[in-house]
Write a protein that holds these residues in place. Sequence first.
Motif, short mmCIF file in Angstrom:
data_model
loop_
_atom_site.label_atom_id
_atom_site.label_comp_id
_atom_site.label_asym_id
_atom_site.label_seq_id
_atom_site.Cartn_x
_atom_site.Cartn_y
_atom_site.Cartn_z
N UNK A 65 0.83 -1.20 0.00
CA UNK A 65 0.00 0.00 0.00
C UNK A 65 0.87 1.25 0.00
N UNK A 66 1.87 1.27 0.87
CA UNK A 66 2.72 2.44 0.99
C UNK A 66 3.75 2.55 -0.14
N UNK A 67 4.06 1.43 -0.80
CA UNK A 67 4.99 1.49 -1.92
C UNK A 67 4.46 2.38 -3.03
N UNK A 68 3.24 2.11 -3.49
CA UNK A 68 2.69 2.94 -4.56
C UNK A 68 2.33 4.34 -4.06
N UNK A 69 2.03 4.46 -2.77
CA UNK A 69 1.80 5.79 -2.22
C UNK A 69 3.03 6.66 -2.40
N UNK A 70 4.19 6.13 -2.00
CA UNK A 70 5.43 6.90 -2.10
C UNK A 70 5.79 7.17 -3.56
N UNK A 71 5.65 6.18 -4.42
CA UNK A 71 5.98 6.39 -5.83
C UNK A 71 5.08 7.45 -6.45
N UNK A 72 3.80 7.42 -6.11
CA UNK A 72 2.89 8.43 -6.66
C UNK A 72 3.23 9.82 -6.13
N UNK A 73 3.62 9.90 -4.87
CA UNK A 73 3.93 11.21 -4.29
C UNK A 73 5.10 11.89 -4.98
N UNK A 74 6.01 11.11 -5.54
CA UNK A 74 7.14 11.69 -6.26
C UNK A 74 6.67 12.48 -7.49
N UNK A 75 5.61 12.03 -8.12
CA UNK A 75 5.14 12.69 -9.34
C UNK A 75 4.00 13.64 -9.15
N UNK A 76 3.41 13.70 -7.96
CA UNK A 76 2.21 14.51 -7.77
C UNK A 76 2.42 16.02 -7.92
N UNK A 77 3.53 16.60 -7.44
CA UNK A 77 3.67 18.05 -7.66
C UNK A 77 3.55 18.44 -9.13
N UNK A 78 4.16 17.66 -10.01
CA UNK A 78 4.08 17.97 -11.44
C UNK A 78 2.66 17.78 -11.97
#
Length: 385
Positions: A65-78
């Motif tokens: 659950x937290x793996x994809x959370x962290x990966x998504x957070x890397x791209x969310x600002x853009x």
Amino acid sequence: MSEALRHSESSPSGRPRLVGRHLALVFAATLASLTGFFLLMSVVPMYARDGGAGEVGAGLATGTLMLTTVLAELGLPRLIRRFGHRTVLAAGFLLLGLPSLALPASDGMPMIIAVSLVRGLGFAVAVVATGAMAAALVPPERRGEGLGLYGIMTGAPSVLALPLGVWLAEQVGYAPVFVAGAVLSLAALAALPGLPGRTGTGGTDEPAFGIGAGLRSAVLVFPAVAFAATSMASGVLITFLPAVTGLAAGALLVQAGTATFARWWAGRAGDRHGAGRLLLPAVAVAGVGIGLLVFVPAPAAVFPAMVLFGAGFGIAQNASLAMMYEKVPLSGYGTVSAIWNIGFDGGMGVGGAAFGVAADQAGYPVSFALTAVLIFLVLPLARRR
């Protein structure tokens, strides 16, 4: 944020208003989406454990659950800068809510992991986008207090929904809890039409302050890593406390309630005296609290541990985030929210997955002691700078 939006969030007397219409809608969306999320946070690992996956499977449920959370957070600002907050939030709430409806079909690990991976994407949006909007919508001179109030909105679901989900699963079974979690997360969509498409954190006319620049900045990374250590312990508690004591529902309620109050208090204290003064003692108190769990399942250890850990965890949440927002322009608020949430969610995921392996090999008391040691090791990063 535009000047018009700033004016709309001010009181007629000219004194900065803490909560205006837009911020109230952000709070409503946050409450609904995170209540649905936390209702399932401890229940899904229980579901995996009861399905025969054991402690390693329970840890993987949280870790994926937290793996994809962290990966998504890397791209969310853009993504927020390109599409705006409202569009990104709509997609996130759908990804958070809909997959839960598939869980009653199977308690096997392939289904649990697949659902957790997708829900992690939605959870990333729910915390990063709402957090960035909340920071942009509060007056700078009341930022700590505003973040403390936002902390109540994010903490209240964990106070109520974490223990409630465990209790409901034991009373009525897993399927009704999964459906309830999905409905609550999807209900957050109702708040979106009243929100601005963008705030100052997402405007394309501002210079970008991207995730790469943020990750190269020690004044952002150090507080985030110090807080991540306490978040790691939180992931351990959420995932494994139901397995080590029959008092898990009450203990999680005490921990979440203490953390929520402490986060609000830290906001007010930080505005007056500086958030940087609070982070180091908060991390230390959290380490002491988790260290007491070496004596589980004794009730005399469980509840004092939850009070201490909850207080340290809640103060560390507010202090670390306020310290980070102080160091960036408005255009960097989305990046700060992403980095801080990477620390939060990455810590929870690593804590859940690693603790499951450690507990399987060495037992719970030793694993709790190791968790406390790791928290104390990051204390130098929590010093005020």
